[in-house]
Motif scaffolding. Structure first.
Motif, mmCIF file in Angstrom:
data_model
loop_
_atom_site.group_PDB
_atom_site.id
_atom_site.type_symbol
_atom_site.label_atom_id
_atom_site.label_comp_id
_atom_site.label_asym_id
_atom_site.label_seq_id
_atom_site.Cartn_x
_atom_site.Cartn_y
_atom_site.Cartn_z
ATOM 1 N N LEU A 52 -88.873 -112.266 -10.892
ATOM 2 C CA LEU A 52 -87.512 -113.550 -10.387
ATOM 3 C C LEU A 52 -85.891 -112.167 -10.647
ATOM 4 O O LEU A 52 -86.534 -111.895 -11.602
ATOM 5 C CB LEU A 52 -87.622 -114.667 -11.012
ATOM 6 C CG LEU A 52 -88.626 -115.432 -10.645
ATOM 7 C CD1 LEU A 52 -87.859 -117.220 -11.781
ATOM 8 C CD2 LEU A 52 -89.528 -116.196 -9.796
ATOM 9 N N GLN A 53 -85.822 -112.724 -9.460
ATOM 10 C CA GLN A 53 -83.970 -112.005 -9.607
ATOM 11 C C GLN A 53 -83.406 -112.610 -10.246
ATOM 12 O O GLN A 53 -83.735 -113.958 -11.332
ATOM 13 C CB GLN A 53 -83.409 -112.125 -8.383
ATOM 14 C CG GLN A 53 -84.333 -111.207 -7.347
ATOM 15 C CD GLN A 53 -83.813 -111.457 -5.746
ATOM 16 O OE1 GLN A 53 -83.960 -110.313 -4.976
ATOM 17 N NE2 GLN A 53 -83.125 -112.344 -5.925
ATOM 18 N N GLU A 54 -82.415 -112.199 -10.746
ATOM 19 C CA GLU A 54 -81.241 -113.001 -11.825
ATOM 20 C C GLU A 54 -80.626 -114.938 -10.856
ATOM 21 O O GLU A 54 -80.579 -115.357 -12.438
ATOM 22 C CB GLU A 54 -80.227 -112.381 -12.128
ATOM 23 C CG GLU A 54 -80.152 -111.377 -13.113
ATOM 24 C CD GLU A 54 -78.393 -110.842 -13.253
ATOM 25 O OE1 GLU A 54 -77.611 -111.644 -12.868
ATOM 26 O OE2 GLU A 54 -78.637 -109.516 -14.231
ATOM 27 N N ASP A 55 -80.437 -114.574 -9.785
ATOM 28 C CA ASP A 55 -80.429 -116.491 -9.169
ATOM 29 C C ASP A 55 -81.618 -116.798 -8.915
ATOM 30 O O ASP A 55 -81.666 -118.468 -8.773
ATOM 31 C CB ASP A 55 -79.615 -115.944 -7.558
ATOM 32 C CG ASP A 55 -80.879 -114.747 -7.069
ATOM 33 O OD1 ASP A 55 -81.926 -114.875 -7.619
ATOM 34 O OD2 ASP A 55 -80.346 -114.749 -6.095
ATOM 35 N N LEU A 56 -83.407 -116.681 -10.033
ATOM 36 C CA LEU A 56 -84.844 -116.892 -9.779
ATOM 37 C C LEU A 56 -85.095 -117.028 -8.431
ATOM 38 O O LEU A 56 -85.929 -118.389 -8.619
ATOM 39 C CB LEU A 56 -84.242 -119.054 -10.439
ATOM 40 C CG LEU A 56 -83.100 -118.728 -11.503
ATOM 41 C CD1 LEU A 56 -83.281 -119.780 -12.323
ATOM 42 C CD2 LEU A 56 -84.836 -118.188 -12.927
ATOM 43 N N ILE A 57 -84.663 -116.748 -7.662
ATOM 44 C CA ILE A 57 -84.880 -116.448 -6.389
ATOM 45 C C ILE A 57 -86.228 -114.703 -6.407
ATOM 46 O O ILE A 57 -86.024 -114.096 -7.070
ATOM 47 C CB ILE A 57 -84.402 -115.173 -5.330
ATOM 48 C CG1 ILE A 57 -83.620 -116.791 -4.497
ATOM 49 C CG2 ILE A 57 -85.464 -114.853 -4.072
ATOM 50 C CD1 ILE A 57 -83.675 -118.512 -4.226
ATOM 51 N N PRO A 58 -87.475 -115.280 -5.927
ATOM 52 C CA PRO A 58 -88.912 -114.963 -6.113
ATOM 53 C C PRO A 58 -88.561 -113.250 -5.777
ATOM 54 O O PRO A 58 -87.402 -112.802 -4.710
ATOM 55 C CB PRO A 58 -90.115 -114.822 -6.006
ATOM 56 C CG PRO A 58 -89.680 -116.137 -5.605
ATOM 57 C CD PRO A 58 -88.658 -116.595 -5.794
#
Length: 315
Positions: A201-207
Motif C-alpha cells: 500500500l502507498q502511504e495514503d493506504l491506496i494499493p
C-alpha cells in the motif's frame, strides 16, 4: 436462499436477533450494523462478546460490522462510473482524512425483512433516495445471516446476493468490515493464516497498481503488530486466537461454484486503543473500480452471490 414468507417486505420495526444453541446475534434497528454477537464458551461457560458491537456514540465505521459496496475501502476519485452513468461523489458517502471516498455508498442503507427464523434472517437493502434512480439503485441486494452450532464450533454464515435490474452490464466489488474484540493485555492475541502474500500500500493506504504480492511473516509473529494492511489468497482463512479467553475466531472466504463471487482479499486493521481488530473479507482491493481490477460483472437480469463464514471454537 430461503423463501419469502412475507407477502411484502417489512421494514425493520424491532431489533432483529438470531440464535443458535450457544450464541445470539443482534442487529441494529436499521439492519445495517451488528450490535452484538455473544457466544457461550462450551468449556468455560463464560458469555463472550465476539464482535466489537456497533456503538451509535462513535463514528459509524469504528465498530460493529458493515457492508462495503460498490467499492471497498478507498476510491481515489471524486466520481465513479456505474453501469453507463457518471456519478459525482462530492456530496455522497463518507470521506477519509485524505478526502478519499470510503467504504462505498450502501453501508448505511436500511434493510427490509424478507424472511426470518430463529437461526437466520434474510434482508433486502433499500437504496437511499438520492441513488434510487441510478444504476446502483437498480441492483437488488440481499443478505442472509445464519447461525449454527456444530459440535463445539459456532458458525455464522453471511451470504450476499446481487441481481442486476438494469438494461446494461454492471461492474462492482464488495466486502464486509467486521470488528472483533481482542485483549491488548498479556497474554496477547495472535493471528494465524494460510495467507502468504501481502499487497503493498502507498502511504495514503491506496494499493500500489499494478497489484502484486510480496512474502509476509505477519501470521507467524508471537503477537499482533500494528496493521492497516492488505493480503491475498484464493481462499483466505485468517484465525484470531484470543488466548486469555481460550478461544479462536476463524474468518474464512470460499467460492463453492464458478458463478460465486470470491472474497480473496483481506484487509486487516488494528485498533489497540479500542481493543479491537477489523478483519475484512473483500472481492477486490481498494481503488479497484477506478482501475477495473478484480471486478464482478453482472449482465442484465443476472444474479451472483458471495459468502464468508466466521467460526468460533475453543483453544
Amino acid at each position: 436462499m430461503i423463501g419469502n414468507i412475507f407477502p411484502f417486505p417489512a421494514v425493520l420495526s424491532a431489533v432483529p436477533k438470531i440464535f443458535s444453541q450457544q450464541s445470539q446475534l443482534k442487529l441494529n434497528e436499521s439492519g445495517n450494523q451488528i450490535l452484538s454477537w455473544i457466544w457461550k464458551h462450551p468449556e468455560s461457560g463464560k458469555n463472550l462478546e465476539i464482535i466489537a458491537g456497533y456503538d451509535p456514540a462513535e463514528r459509524f465505521f469504528s465498530s460493529g460490522s458493515y457492508l462495503m459496496y460498490p467499492w471497498v475501502n478507498r476510491h481515489s476519485s471524486d466520481h465513479i462510473t456505474l453501469g453507463e452513468e457518471f456519478i459525482s461523489l462530492k456530496d455522497l458517502g463518507s470521506k477519509d482524512n485524505k478526502g478519499y471516498p470510503s467504504h462505498g455508498l450502501a453501508y448505511s442503507w436500511r434493510r427490509s425483512v424478507l424472511d426470518r427464523t430463529d437461526h437466520s434472517v434474510f434482508l433486502e437493502l433499500i437504496p437511499d433516495e438520492s441513488l434510487s434512480l441510478t444504476p446502483l439503485g437498480k441492483i437488488r441486494v440481499r443478505e442472509e445471516y445464519s447461525l449454527h452450532t456444530v459440535s463445539n464450533e459456532e458458525i455464522l454464515t453471511l451470504r450476499t446476493f446481487f441481481q442486476n435490474e438494469n438494461l446494461v452490464p454492471f461492474r462492482f466489488c464488495y466486502g464486509y468490515h467486521p470488528y472483533f474484540r481482542i485483549n491488548s493485555q498479556p497474554p496477547l492475541a495472535q493471528l494465524r493464516s494460510n495467507i502468504k502474500k501481502q499487497i503493498p500500500l502507498q502511504e495514503d493506504l491506496i494499493p500500489v497498481y499494478p497489484i502484486y504480492g510480496v512474502e509476509t511473516n505477519v501470521f507467524e509473529l508471537e503477537q499482533i503488530p500494528t496493521l492497516d494492511s492488505l493480503f491475498f489468497d484464493e481462499e483466505p482463512n485468517v484465525v484470531l486466537q484470543v488466548r486469555n479467553e481460550s478461544y479462536q475466531v476463524s474468518i474464512h472466504s470460499y467460492a463453492n461454484v464458478s458463478n460465486e463471487i470470491p472474497l480473496s482479499y483481506m484487509q486487516i486493521y488494528t485498533d489497540f486503543s479500542g481493543n479491537r481488530i477489523a478483519i475484512e473479507p473483500m472481492s477486490a482491493p481498494g481503488n479497484a473500480v477506478l482501475h477495473g481490477f478484480s471486478l464482478t460483472t453482472l449482465l442484465p437480469e443476472e444474479e451472483k452471490s458471495g459468502c464468508f463464514q466466521i467460526r468460533l471454537s475453543p483453544l
